[in-house]
Design a protein around this motif. Structure first.
Motif, PDB file in Angstrom:
ATOM      1  N   ALA A  37       0.746  -1.010  -0.021  1.00  0.00           N
ATOM      2  CA  ALA A  37      -0.002   0.164   0.041  1.00  0.00           C
ATOM      3  C   ALA A  37       0.850   1.202  -0.071  1.00  0.00           C
ATOM      4  O   ALA A  37       0.630   2.254  -0.622  1.00  0.00           O
ATOM      5  N   GLU A  38       2.125   1.241   0.820  1.00  0.00           N
ATOM      6  CA  GLU A  38       2.913   2.163   0.891  1.00  0.00           C
ATOM      7  C   GLU A  38       3.611   2.559  -0.628  1.00  0.00           C
ATOM      8  O   GLU A  38       3.518   3.776  -1.010  1.00  0.00           O
ATOM      9  N   THR A  39       4.083   1.458  -1.201  1.00  0.00           N
ATOM     10  CA  THR A  39       4.740   1.515  -2.680  1.00  0.00           C
ATOM     11  C   THR A  39       3.430   2.285  -3.567  1.00  0.00           C
ATOM     12  O   THR A  39       3.952   3.108  -4.196  1.00  0.00           O
ATOM     13  N   LEU A  40       2.578   1.760  -3.274  1.00  0.00           N
ATOM     14  CA  LEU A  40       1.527   2.311  -4.212  1.00  0.00           C
ATOM     15  C   LEU A  40       0.673   3.941  -3.865  1.00  0.00           C
ATOM     16  O   LEU A  40       0.130   4.467  -4.620  1.00  0.00           O
ATOM     17  N   GLY A  41       1.338   4.212  -2.571  1.00  0.00           N
ATOM     18  CA  GLY A  41       0.891   5.697  -2.174  1.00  0.00           C
ATOM     19  C   GLY A  41      -0.209   5.717  -1.700  1.00  0.00           C
ATOM     20  O   GLY A  41      -1.168   6.522  -1.805  1.00  0.00           O
ATOM     21  N   LEU A  42      -0.892   4.320  -1.051  1.00  0.00           N
ATOM     22  CA  LEU A  42      -2.218   4.162  -0.573  1.00  0.00           C
ATOM     23  C   LEU A  42      -2.309   4.413   0.690  1.00  0.00           C
ATOM     24  O   LEU A  42      -1.475   4.162   1.550  1.00  0.00           O
ATOM     25  N   ASP A  43      -3.277   4.877   1.705  1.00  0.00           N
ATOM     26  CA  ASP A  43      -3.358   5.079   2.896  1.00  0.00           C
ATOM     27  C   ASP A  43      -3.922   3.768   3.493  1.00  0.00           C
ATOM     28  O   ASP A  43      -5.077   3.424   3.290  1.00  0.00           O
ATOM     29  N   ALA A  44      -2.915   3.156   3.991  1.00  0.00           N
ATOM     30  CA  ALA A  44      -3.320   1.648   4.529  1.00  0.00           C
ATOM     31  C   ALA A  44      -4.390   1.719   5.680  1.00  0.00           C
ATOM     32  O   ALA A  44      -5.361   0.821   5.648  1.00  0.00           O
ATOM     33  N   ALA A  45      -4.568   2.861   6.419  1.00  0.00           N
ATOM     34  CA  ALA A  45      -5.386   2.839   7.675  1.00  0.00           C
ATOM     35  C   ALA A  45      -6.819   3.031   6.809  1.00  0.00           C
ATOM     36  O   ALA A  45      -7.823   2.519   7.200  1.00  0.00           O
ATOM     37  N   ALA A  46      -6.956   3.746   5.907  1.00  0.00           N
ATOM     38  CA  ALA A  46      -8.149   4.021   5.284  1.00  0.00           C
ATOM     39  C   ALA A  46      -8.716   2.685   4.634  1.00  0.00           C
ATOM     40  O   ALA A  46      -9.766   2.313   4.388  1.00  0.00           O
TER      41      ALA A  46
END
Ligand code: AMP
Ligand code: MG
Length: 493
Positions: free
Chosen positions: A41-50
């Motif tokens: 998720a981090e690599t993809l620039g996504l907010d893991a908590a969301a």
């Protein structure tokens, strides 16, 4: 989702309408997050908590469609076990959309098991939990092993059952790939004589994966050449890890050069070049030793599909040029494979007899059914400056390998590298831990029979560092005990 988690930048969905079907996923009864891949998720620039919030899980289950989603199922064709099927497609997959990651790379985010599509044929569009867990474990292991592969962003239990031979719990996998464009995607348009479609697809693939081929004299041939090179490197990696894909149909071969489709795949335990696990591969078409030749066969299918786009003066010269590109596969594969084998044995320099030395090891391993992974790891330990034997008690190398080890030691004496350098180099290419078939079977059984996802999480966590020291649970390293050996694998789709 209250927060905009996906900053979609869709490109495939802007291709002509005949490339896909626009549709929504079919909601599931009671989605529950099994695992979210926070690092990805981090690599993809996504907010893991969301993503892990109820709103995020609703998206990962196909129960909510976020704004800006591509919302399509793509069409393709393919040679399955050598037979051409003019129309396949995402029968149970749905493209949520594309995002550009923090690494600057464009990625497809796709749900698998998200319901029926126009390409489902008789299928239900769903995925059982077992294959979803298997794909999560094996695809993430491949990534940690350094093999180009599709990734798993999330696994969500659907709260529904799917009917196979028996009633099984269902799940949805979120798959991430640099694209899902297959050899079979080109075959689809070629088989219909849709040259305009082929041209659009070629331009899209070059723009997306091989921009340096844009200005080539013959872009179609330039693409073929690059896909050949990537597939040769990829299959060499598989061979060097004892990985058997199991169903190398042309619809399961990505032009990006990533491994896709973890159905009946398996890592070998004891070495056998003729090994086949897949229950549906009766003729052994996709046996371990056949994988390079099959990859070349698939690439010849790609070449045929690309021929109408060639800029060559005549059909004969186009065919000739394509054939030359395909013939390069073998040399490219052998170079990557031989180089990889030498590195697995700590041979940092090249000597004339090295290939014979490598082959002698494989022959001895074949005769004694030596464990593929742990033989190389054992040799790695033998090459260490210390006399520690971390695998002692986990695995015993067959005594039949002793004469070969003497020969190898004599060859190592001719290497200028010190033993620390050699050991570090060997450790970096010889994993201690792989997703062994019996462990995958056991974790699936625990999840289905007892709702216990502990073994799944434990294996995924351990596989994040497959090359690290082995001071970890021996049961994740050891080959199967006789009663645990998996003889056959199933697509289970
Ligand atoms: P695979 O064996 O996963 O490569 O799938 C081969 C083809 O069958 C693809 O077109 C899939 O989309 C389709 N397919 C596999 N499983 C299902 C399913 N449960 N429902 C609908 N289509 C499926
Ligand atoms: Mg497939």
């Amino acid at each position: 989702m209250s927060r905009a988690v996906f900053d979609f930048d869709n490109s495939y969905a802007s291709l002509p309408a005949r490339f896909f079907s626009q549709l929504a996923p079919e909601p599931v009864a009671a989605p529950q997050l099994i695992r979210l891949n926070e690092a990805l998720a981090e690599t993809l620039g996504l907010d893991a908590a969301a993503l892990a919030s109820p709103e995020g899980v609703a998206v990962l289950a196909g129960n909510a469609v976020p704004e800006g989603a591509a919302s399509i199922a793509t069409v393709y064709a393919g040679h399955q076990f050598g037979h051409f099927v003019p129309q396949l497609g995402d029968g149970r997959a749905w493209l949520l959309g594309e995002v550009v990651g923090r690494d600057g790379v464009r990625y497809d985010v796709q749900l698998k098991g998200s319901g029926r599509t126009p390409y489902s044929r008789g299928g239900d569009g769903r995925a059982p939990l077992g294959p979803v867990l298997r794909e999560y474990v094996v695809s993430e292991a491949m990534a940690s092993l350094g093999v180009p592969t599709t990734r798993s962003l999330a696994a969500v239990a659907s709260g529904e059952h799917v009917l196979r031979q028996q009633r099984l719990p269902g799940a949805v996998l979120t798959r991430v790939a640099q694209s899902h464009i297959r050899v079979g995607t080109f075959e689809y348009f070629a088989a219909r004589g849709d040259t305009e479609g082929l041209e659009r697809l070629l331009a899209h693939v070059i723009e997306r994966h091989y921009p340096e081929a844009r200005d080539a004299d013959d872009p179609a041939l330039a693409l073929l050449e690059r896909v050949v090179a990537r597939q040769a490197e990829l299959v060499a990696r598989w061979q060097l890890l004892g990985f058997i894909h199991g169903v190398m149909n042309t619809d399961n071969m990505l032009v990006s050069g990533e491994t896709i489709d973890f159905g009946p795949c398996a890592f070998m335990d004891g070495f056998d070049a003729a090994q086949v696990y897949s229950s549906i591969d009766h003729a052994g078409r996709y046996a371990y030793r056949n994988q390079p030749a099959i990859a070349a066969w698939n690439l010849a299918s790609l070449a045929s599909a690309l021929l109408p786009l060639s800029k060559a003066d005549s059909e004969e010269s186009a065919v000739q040029a394509a054939r030359e590109r395909i013939e390069r596969f073998e040399a490219r594969f052998i170079a990557a494979y031989r180089d990889g084998l030498r590195r697995k044995l700590g041979l940092l320099e090249t000597r004339d007899d090295d290939d014979a030395l490598c082959d002698a090891l494989l022959e001895a391993m074949q005769r004694s059914s030596a464990d593929f992974t742990l033989t190389f790891r054992w040799l790695t330990d033998l090459a260490a400056p210390s006399a520690d034997r971390p695998l002692a008690g986990v695995y015993e190398l067959p005594a039949a390998l002793t004469p070969w080890i003497d020969r190898w030691r004599a060859r190592l004496a001719d290497e200028p590298a010190d033993s620390e350098t050699r050991h570090a180099a060997m450790r970096a290419v010889n994993p201690a831990i792989i997703p062994r078939n019996h462990l995958v079977e056991q974790l699936i059984a625990a999840a289905i029979d007892e709702g216990d996802f502990g073994p799944f999480h434990r294996l995924v966590d351990a596989l994040a560092e497959p090359y690290a020291d082995v001071a970890r649970a021996a049961e994740l390293l050891a080959p199967p005990r006789p009663g645990e050996i998996v003889q056959q694998t199933f697509c289970g789709t």
